[in-house]
Scaffold this active site. Structure first.
Site, short mmCIF file in Angstrom:
data_model
loop_
_atom_site.label_atom_id
_atom_site.label_comp_id
_atom_site.label_asym_id
_atom_site.label_seq_id
_atom_site.Cartn_x
_atom_site.Cartn_y
_atom_site.Cartn_z
N HIS A 156 -8.06 -27.39 -26.48
CA HIS A 156 -8.76 -26.77 -27.62
C HIS A 156 -8.37 -27.48 -28.93
CE1 HIS A 156 -8.64 -23.13 -24.86
NE2 HIS A 156 -9.91 -23.21 -25.15
N LYS A 181 -15.24 -30.91 -20.28
CA LYS A 181 -14.67 -30.23 -19.11
C LYS A 181 -15.70 -29.27 -18.51
CE LYS A 181 -11.51 -27.61 -16.80
NZ LYS A 181 -12.10 -26.31 -16.90
N ARG A 239 -7.25 -21.12 -17.57
CA ARG A 239 -7.03 -20.52 -16.24
C ARG A 239 -5.93 -21.21 -15.46
NH1 ARG A 239 -13.00 -19.46 -16.51
NH2 ARG A 239 -13.22 -17.20 -16.39
N HIS A 295 -4.93 -24.16 -25.89
CA HIS A 295 -4.02 -25.18 -25.36
C HIS A 295 -4.39 -26.52 -26.01
CE1 HIS A 295 -7.48 -26.22 -22.96
NE2 HIS A 295 -7.47 -25.05 -22.35
#
Ligand code: PAF
Length: 282
Positions: free
Chosen positions: A40, A152, A190, A37
């Site tokens: 990344h 993160k 997730r 996403h």
């Protein structure tokens, strides 16, 4: 035309990396579990700024999942990932089969130290051993000059930094800031598990972190009651369990004392989805 070289075996990886090294290129590795996403892609941009060539890895690492966790349903979308890597101008992709990392007879693991014991380590005791082992193997197989990890996963970043320091691994760890949706939700593969209703509740996690940070900056001695209030607010918003919401020393992850560099970290459940997030105090 795409210049993404895709390799799946250690032998092909070695040939690719050796050719870059022969040409004197500085190599950056971005380890991922795929389902790429924008977060990344920001890591890849950071890698491009830190090195001459960038190789991403995609490997859903079985040793960091407990038997009851989401290994089987973890999102896998390699074709879409490759399109994104080509579009962003990534130079290499290492997408090994499980035997390349865990051949028959595999039996040696990294055991991370104190920094891995609390928070995620307390709720997922297998997790950091699996992460450290696969990351050490990726470092040895790819042999990059730098590797990029997102903030993160703050505790993961500290565990890997400690491993590199303690084992004298020759790779520079470059942290990359957390990428967020406009409403504050940290990007994560997730997030795809969230229902529409859960997705609407999810940004409360970042709001809780911000509220705790702002409040304890004004009145550090109120920390414990502020954390309890923030947990109650999250439960009232619709989270059904909170594994932890804590203020910690930003590197050791021991409980925060006034004067320490601070990081506030949270893990909470929305339905069947476990979300994590964190922020600094400044
Ligand atoms: O952060 C992740 O995606 C994974 O934990 C990592 C670092 C790729 C190891 O499997």
């Amino acid at each position: 035309m795409s210049s993404l070289s895709i390799v799946r075996t250690r032998a092909d990886l070695r040939a690719l990396v050796s050719s870059w090294r022969r040409d004197g290129k500085k190599i950056a590795l971005v380890p991922t579990m795929g389902a790429l996403h924008a977060g990344h892609l920001a890591l890849i941009e950071q890698a491009k700024a830190s090195a001459d060539v960038v190789i991403a890895s995609i490997f859903v690492n079985p040793t960091q999942f407990a038997p009851h966790e989401d290994l089987a349903r973890y999102p896998r979308q390699e074709a879409a990932d490759i399109v994104q890597l080509e579009a962003i101008g990534c130079d290499g992709l290492y997408a090994p089969h499980v035997e390349e990392l865990y051949p028959d007879g595999f039996q040696t693991r990294i055991v991370p130290g104190a920094v891995a014991q609390r928070l995620e380590g307390a709720f997922r005791p297998h997790f950091f051993g699996g992460v450290a082992t696969v990351v050490a193997k990726l470092f040895l197989q790819v042999d990059p000059h730098v590797a990029i990890f997102g903030e993160k996963d703050w505790q993961q970043l500290q565990v890997i930094s400690a491993m590199v320091r303690d084992l004298d691994l020759c790779v520079e760890i470059v942290p990359a800031p957390t990428h967020r949706e406009p409403d504050g939700l940290a990007l994560s593969s997730r997030n795809a598990y969230l229902s529409e209703k859960e997705r609407a509740i999810a940004p409360s996690l970042k709001q809780a972190l911000d509220w705790v940070a702002d409040t304890i900056k004004q009145a550090p001695t109120t920390l414990n009651s502020v954390l309890e209030q923030a947990k109650a607010q999250l439960l009232a918003k619709g989270f059904h369990a909170i594994d932890y919401l804590e203020a910690c020393h930003s590197e050791t992850l021991e409980p925060w004392q006034v004067g320490d560099p601070a990081r506030i970290l949270v893990a909470a459940w929305l339905g069947k989805t476990r979300l994590i997030d964190n922020r600094g105090l400044d």
